[in-house]
Each structure stands twice: as C-alpha cells, then as structure tokens.
Write an enzyme that holds these catalytic residues in place. Structure first.
Site, PDB file in Angstrom:
ATOM      1  N   LYS A 184       0.910  -1.152   0.000  1.00 54.36           N
ATOM      2  CA  LYS A 184       0.000   0.000   0.000  1.00 54.36           C
ATOM      3  C   LYS A 184       0.949   1.202   0.000  1.00 54.36           C
ATOM      4  O   LYS A 184       1.553   1.539   1.015  1.00 54.36           O
ATOM      5  CB  LYS A 184      -0.875  -0.083   1.241  1.00 54.36           C
ATOM      6  N   GLY A 245      -2.521   5.380  13.307  1.00 54.49           N
ATOM      7  CA  GLY A 245      -2.652   4.510  12.129  1.00 54.49           C
ATOM      8  C   GLY A 245      -2.231   3.086  12.462  1.00 54.49           C
ATOM      9  O   GLY A 245      -2.925   2.117  12.134  1.00 54.49           O
ATOM     10  N   GLU A 265       5.798   0.008  13.525  1.00 50.50           N
ATOM     11  CA  GLU A 265       6.794   0.858  14.171  1.00 50.50           C
ATOM     12  C   GLU A 265       6.159   2.231  14.229  1.00 50.50           C
ATOM     13  O   GLU A 265       5.832   2.806  13.188  1.00 50.50           O
ATOM     14  CB  GLU A 265       8.063   0.841  13.318  1.00 50.50           C
ATOM     15  N   CYS A 302      12.486   8.253  12.900  1.00 47.50           N
ATOM     16  CA  CYS A 302      11.927   7.619  14.099  1.00 47.50           C
ATOM     17  C   CYS A 302      12.957   7.566  15.208  1.00 47.50           C
ATOM     18  O   CYS A 302      12.608   7.376  16.369  1.00 47.50           O
ATOM     19  CB  CYS A 302      11.422   6.235  13.760  1.00 47.50           C
TER      20      CYS A 302
HETATM   21  P1  NAP Z   1       0.324   7.602   8.923  1.00 51.33           P
HETATM   22  O1  NAP Z   1      -0.667   8.680   8.904  1.00 51.33           O
HETATM   23  O2  NAP Z   1       0.261   6.656  10.049  1.00 51.33           O
HETATM   24  O3  NAP Z   1       0.205   6.812   7.537  1.00 51.33           O
HETATM   25  C1  NAP Z   1       1.043   5.712   7.218  1.00 51.33           C
HETATM   26  C2  NAP Z   1       0.304   4.802   6.250  1.00 51.33           C
HETATM   27  O4  NAP Z   1      -0.778   4.160   6.938  1.00 51.33           O
HETATM   28  C3  NAP Z   1      -0.325   5.542   5.077  1.00 51.33           C
HETATM   29  O5  NAP Z   1      -0.267   4.724   3.934  1.00 51.33           O
HETATM   30  C4  NAP Z   1      -1.756   5.736   5.522  1.00 51.33           C
HETATM   31  O6  NAP Z   1      -2.644   5.873   4.438  1.00 51.33           O
HETATM   32  C5  NAP Z   1      -2.017   4.469   6.312  1.00 51.33           C
HETATM   33  N1  NAP Z   1      -3.017   4.697   7.362  1.00 51.33           N
HETATM   34  C6  NAP Z   1      -3.005   5.689   8.285  1.00 51.33           C
HETATM   35  N2  NAP Z   1      -4.083   5.581   9.088  1.00 51.33           N
HETATM   36  C7  NAP Z   1      -4.776   4.499   8.661  1.00 51.33           C
HETATM   37  C8  NAP Z   1      -5.985   3.875   9.068  1.00 51.33           C
HETATM   38  N3  NAP Z   1      -6.698   4.358  10.097  1.00 51.33           N
HETATM   39  N4  NAP Z   1      -6.409   2.790   8.415  1.00 51.33           N
HETATM   40  C9  NAP Z   1      -5.700   2.292   7.381  1.00 51.33           C
HETATM   41  N5  NAP Z   1      -4.547   2.843   6.942  1.00 51.33           N
HETATM   42  C10 NAP Z   1      -4.091   3.932   7.566  1.00 51.33           C
HETATM   43  O7  NAP Z   1       1.811   8.174   8.896  1.00 51.33           O
HETATM   44  P2  NAP Z   1       2.461   9.295   7.966  1.00 51.33           P
HETATM   45  O8  NAP Z   1       1.516   9.734   6.926  1.00 51.33           O
HETATM   46  O9  NAP Z   1       3.737   8.751   7.509  1.00 51.33           O
HETATM   47  O10 NAP Z   1       2.788  10.474   8.949  1.00 51.33           O
HETATM   48  C11 NAP Z   1       1.876  10.971   9.898  1.00 51.33           C
HETATM   49  C12 NAP Z   1       2.522  10.998  11.269  1.00 51.33           C
HETATM   50  O11 NAP Z   1       3.034   9.706  11.566  1.00 51.33           O
HETATM   51  C13 NAP Z   1       3.736  11.904  11.399  1.00 51.33           C
HETATM   52  O12 NAP Z   1       3.387  13.215  11.677  1.00 51.33           O
HETATM   53  C14 NAP Z   1       4.494  11.244  12.519  1.00 51.33           C
HETATM   54  O13 NAP Z   1       3.997  11.668  13.752  1.00 51.33           O
HETATM   55  C15 NAP Z   1       4.211   9.794  12.361  1.00 51.33           C
HETATM   56  N6  NAP Z   1       5.324   9.057  11.676  1.00 51.33           N
HETATM   57  C16 NAP Z   1       6.109   8.282  12.416  1.00 51.33           C
HETATM   58  C17 NAP Z   1       7.147   7.591  11.799  1.00 51.33           C
HETATM   59  C18 NAP Z   1       8.018   6.691  12.568  1.00 51.33           C
HETATM   60  O14 NAP Z   1       9.104   6.442  12.131  1.00 51.33           O
HETATM   61  N7  NAP Z   1       7.580   6.142  13.636  1.00 51.33           N
HETATM   62  C19 NAP Z   1       7.378   7.695  10.460  1.00 51.33           C
HETATM   63  C20 NAP Z   1       6.536   8.501   9.719  1.00 51.33           C
HETATM   64  C21 NAP Z   1       5.508   9.173  10.345  1.00 51.33           C
HETATM   65  P3  NAP Z   1      -3.182   7.340   4.072  1.00 51.33           P
HETATM   66  O15 NAP Z   1      -1.973   8.152   3.775  1.00 51.33           O
HETATM   67  O16 NAP Z   1      -4.048   7.152   2.912  1.00 51.33           O
HETATM   68  O17 NAP Z   1      -3.899   7.789   5.294  1.00 51.33           O
END
Ligand code: NAP
Length: 530
Positions: A184, A245, A265, A302
């Site tokens: 995805k 997520g 993660e 991260c």
């Molecule tokens: P994200 O919002 O968690 O999204 C990651 C992936 O999961 C995307 O493909 C997203 O699809 C999907 N997803 C998110 N919520 C979902 C749900 N409820 N059901 C099904 N699929 C879902 O992460 P991000 O876009 O990379 O960044 C957002 C925030 O995540 C950042 O601001 C940061 O705080 C955190 N982050 C943490 C790390 C780490 O290393 N731990 C890395 C990156 C980001 P969609 O885009 O279509 O929603």
C-alpha cells in the site's frame, strides 16, 4: 521509465478505478503531474487473489532463484537512474545526497537479504532423528524448519521514500522469506513508488517470478489499507507511521476471523541521558552533536533524539546554552508533506503550552519561505513537571526536542522510569562513569530496543546485529526488528514434519544437506550429511 499513474496487479499495469489524485511538491506546495489512480475494493481483491495464487510457488522456490530476484530488484532500481532521484526529491523535499544515499541503502538491503537466504540460517533447521529402540517409547523422525508465512501487506513509510517504502526493508525481508508482497504505497511519494514498482516488476519478469509475487496499490489507507489487512489471504502486515494509524491496523488484524500479526513501528522519543562527568568534560561538543542529530532530515526520523535528560549543574547550563546557539542558526527545513508539517507545529505548540515548559531556542523563522517548513525548536522542563505530566512524553515528529533537567540522580532515574517503550536510548558517559549507574542502565535498557553509548541515535545500520524495534508503544511487537537481516523472522513460521517420507523432504531437510547449511542435528550444530 515514465510515471503512468497505474497500479501493478497480477503483473499487469492497470488504471485505478477509484478516482485519481496528484502528488504535491512539499518545497512549493504545487501539484505534480501526472494524475495517479487509486485502487478500488475490487482491485484490492484481484491483487490479493493473485498474491494467494503466487504463494505456493514463491514459498517453495529455491533460495538461489529468490536471491536472484532480490539482486535483480537492486539492479533495476539503480537502472532507473536520474528520473528516480529527481522524482523522489520533488515529492519529499529531501536533498539529492539523502535520496542517493537512501537508494544505496535500499539496494544494499536487497543484496544483503539475498546473501542471507543463501546461507540458510533463517530456516533454523532442526532435525531429531528417529530412535526406534528408545524405551519406554520410540522417538519418530522429526524435522523442523521455517517457511514463509504467506502474503504480506507492506505500508510504505512517508519518511523513507526508498529504504522503507515500496522496495524497503519490510518488502525485502518478506520477499526474502518467500512471501508475496502487496504494497500500500504512501500517497506522499506516489510517483517514486510507481518507478520503484516498475523496477521490481521488471526484475520479477526477467527472473521468472509468479505474477502475483509483488503488487503496488495506491489509494487511501482507510479504504485500500483496510481492505488489504482484512483480506483472508493476507497473513502478516508491516507498517511504519503514526501511533493512531498503526494501532488501527493492529486492532483490525486482531478482530479478523483469523487474527494475523501486524508489525508496526509507531514512533519514539529516543531519550539521551547526559551523565555528569561526560557533560562536565564535553558539554559544548555534545551540544553540537545533539543539534546535528536533531536536525538531520528535518528531524523526520523515528530515531530522532526528542528527549534529553541531565542533572542540573553549570555543565548542563553550558550544554543548553551551546545547543541553543547552534539551533538558532538552523534554517526551517522543508517537511515531507503538509499533514506532517501541521502535526509538527501542533505538537510543538501543545507541548510548549504545558505547565513548566520553556521555549529555550528556535531556529530560523519559516515565514517567507515557500513550502511546508518546520522550525527547529528546543524546549526545556524540570523533571518534576515532566514526571507529573504524561502529555510531555508525546513525540513531536520533526526537529524538536525536550530537555529535562533533574535535581539529582534519583530524579533522573524516576524520569526514565516514567517513560514508555522506545526504539533507542543513549547514554553519554566519561570513561568508567557508567559503572556507577547500574540501576539507571538497567531501567533504560528495559525500555529500549537499542542502547547506545557516546553516540546519537540517528543512523540505523542495516546489518545482522541491528535491532530496530522496542517495547510498546514504539512497536506493536517487542520481539522483532524491522531493520537488519533478523527482520526476516517476522514473516516466517515454523513447521515440523514427523515421520515424513525421506524422498519427499524439501531440500533444507534432506539427509544429504544439499544446500550445505548449518542444521541442529540431535542437538548439535552441523553441516554434515546424515
Ligand atoms: P500515517 O498517517 O500513520 O500513515 C502511514 C500509512 O498508513 C499511510 O499509507 C496511511 O494511508 C495508512 N493509514 C493511516 N491511518 C490508517 C488507518 N486508520 N487505516 C488504514 N490505513 C491507515 O503516517 P504518515 O503519513 O507517515 O505520517 C503521519 C505521522 O506519523 C507523522 O506526523 C508522525 O507523527 C508519524 N510518523 C512516524 C514515523 C516513525 O518512524 N515512527 C514515520 C513517519 C511518520 P493514508 O496516507 O491514505 O492515510
């Protein structure tokens, strides 16, 4: 190769049936061409059916052939050349050196997994030969090995457009294990995702992989992601992203009629502890190293050092003053996308407004700069306030860190005890100083997946000994790493063959040991034939 906006399903490039969207250049806020398709639920079903159809052939394929596929993926990614680098830069705002470095890491990772599966250790073969004359009961012939778990869904991470995305660590380890992969893709870098998928599709064709061994599906997480994780044919999930997520997917997978493992993660504060003698000797040098680590990649790692702890002293004051001076010179950097920039600004504003928190230093203003920029920020708070307020332990994903000043070593210990699970923990210590902090080291080590001494946590080596994981909430399964060759274990499951016909054994279990791999035979490691 050009970007078509299509999806890769069962080895074919197909138009998405659920509408379209465009990527956005975070440095300008402008949309990029071309329009890209989103997968419909029906298309998700087709991709999952193709993965299931490929599963048996791919699982039982020789490791030599699968290793050849992984190496071909690396070659084809390199062959994408300049268009891949330029598109990744345009979609992420990351500089050329970072993208090129990440491409090298991605290809190195694919080749490392190829080497790993050829050695055969990942199979963990165990053989207990029959003891027909054993009293009071005979023992049958028992042969154990790991095998691929089945189709795996990989969620590409926004912050590593190559090394943790379409052909990143999750995909490489799942393919190496023999699992078909359904990616995805992350909508933050969809063109990059398609180009890399084109390279994998070509490698799959050239090396004769089954059509459903790899698919790329783009679209919303709530629709495409949820449909993938709910599909009965899917047997495991790899995810890097937000806590919300990740936990949604963990719950979804646990509530399926057949629950499946989800390896998420989800973030980490990566506490850095400055012990008094190290601070006294090196406050300025440590401050410079800390700000360098904090700002790397605009803090979007991260393993970013989001929390620093020290005991109040003139040396800690020198550290803070020096860190503030370095930070003030840092420009506001372009963040990966608008959502991440917004979450960062809100996170910093929320923590800054908590009782006792001081905004000690900020980098250059983002105002006047185009794109989605984040301003580096250093906050400070007393350990008393930190321990009393769980809101202060929220990750600010970006170039911000909170420095916690403790009154004494007891309070430092209490602050560490208040923390949840982390990917990393770091201790800065002078020679011999750690010997006096036995309990502190133990408390920290129980909360982290990687414990570093006299370094900074950014920079995760891809190798055999890496652990990039940690106790919840850093990850959903403390037992596994998502970086390094041990990551393959997430996508394997054991099977034991009892009293099985000798001429039907798979190669790893055959008496002659044709793969020449290490096996635990009657309790002794051996490469010898039986
Ligand atoms: P994200 O919002 O968690 O999204 C990651 C992936 O999961 C995307 O493909 C997203 O699809 C999907 N997803 C998110 N919520 C979902 C749900 N409820 N059901 C099904 N699929 C879902 O992460 P991000 O876009 O990379 O960044 C957002 C925030 O995540 C950042 O601001 C940061 O705080 C955190 N982050 C943490 C790390 C780490 O290393 N731990 C890395 C990156 C980001 P969609 O885009 O279509 O929603």
């Amino acid at each position: 190769m050009t970007i078509t906006g299509k999806l890769l399903i069962n080895g074919e490039w197909i138009d998405g049936q659920a509408g379209s969207y465009r990527a956005v250049d975070p440095a300008t806020g402008q949309e990029l061409s071309p329009a890209l398709g989103k997968a419909s639920t029906e298309q998700v079903k087709q991709a999952v059916a193709a993965a299931e159809a490929a599963s048996s052939t791919f699982r039982r394929m020789s490791v030599q052939k699968r290793a050849g596929f992984l190496r071909a993926c690396a070659e084809e990614i390199m062959a994408l050349g300049e268009p891949l680098v330029e598109r990744a830069m345009a979609e992420t705002g990351l500089p050329r050196a970072r993208i090129e470095g990440e491409r090298g890491r991605t290809c190195g990772q694919l080749n490392l997994f190829a080497d790993t599966i050829l050695k055969g250790d990942f199979l963990d073969v165990r053989i207990d030969t029959a003891l027909p004359d054993r009293q009071p009961l005979p023992r049958p012939d028992l042969r154990y090995m790991n095998q691929a778990i089945g189709p795996v869904v990989v969620f590409g991470a926004s912050n590593f457009p190559l090394a943790f995305s379409v052909a990143g660590g999750d995909t490489a380890s799942a393919l190496a294990a023999g699992c078909p992969v359904l990616v995805k893709g992350h909508s933050s870098h969809p063109g990059t995702s398609e180009l890399v998928a084109q390279a994998i599709a070509k490698a799959a064709r050239v090396t004769g992989m089954p059509a459903g061994a790899f698919s790329l599906l783009m679209g919303s997480g709530r629709e495409v992601g949820t449909a993938l994780v709910s599909a009965p044919e899917v047997k495991a999930v790899g995810f890097t992203g937000s806590f919300a997520g990740g936990m949604t997917l963990v719950r979804l997978a646990a509530e399926r009629p057949e629950p499946i493992p989800v390896f998420t993660e989800m973030g980490s504060l990566n506490p850095v502890v400055l012990l008094p003698e190290a601070l006294d000797r090196d406050a300025e040098k440590l401050a410079e190293g800390f700000i360098g680590s904090l700002n790397m990649g605009v803090g979007q790692f991260c393993t970013n050092p989001g929390l620093v702890l020290g005991i109040g002293s003139p040396a800690l004051d020198r550290f803070v003053a020096s860190a503030a001076r370095h930070l003030a010179q840092q420009p506001a950097g372009v963040m990966l996308n608008e959502g991440i920039r917004q979450a960062y600004s809100q996170g910093v504003a929320s923590i800054s407004s908590q009782p006792g928190v001081n905004k000690t230093a900020v980098g250059e203003e983002p105002e006047g700069k185009s794109g989605f920029c984040g301003q580096p920020t250093l906050l400070t708070v007393s350990a008393t306030d930190f321990i009393a307020n769980h809101a202060l332990a929220e990750e600010m994903f970006g170039p911000a860190s909170l420095l916690v000043s403790c009154r004494n070593s007891g309070e430092l210990l209490a602050a560490l005890k208040s923390l949840g699970g982390q990917l990393t923990g770091t201790i800065h210590a002078a020679a011999g100083e750690m010997a006096g902090y036995d309990e502190l080291i133990d408390v920290l080590s129980q909360r982290v997946g990687r414990l570093l001494v006299n370094g900074f946590p950014t920079g995760v080596e891809v190798c055999h000994a890496m652990n990039h994981g940690g106790p919840f909430p850093a990850t959903s399964d403390v037992r596994f790493t998502s970086v390094g060759t041990a990551a393959i274990q997430r996508f394997l499951r054991p099977i034991c063959l009892q009293n099985y016909p000798g001429d039907l054994f798979p190669e790893p279990l055959q008496d002659s040991n044709p793969l020449n791999i290490w096996r635990l035979v009657n309790g002794e490691l051996s490469k010898a034939a039986l």
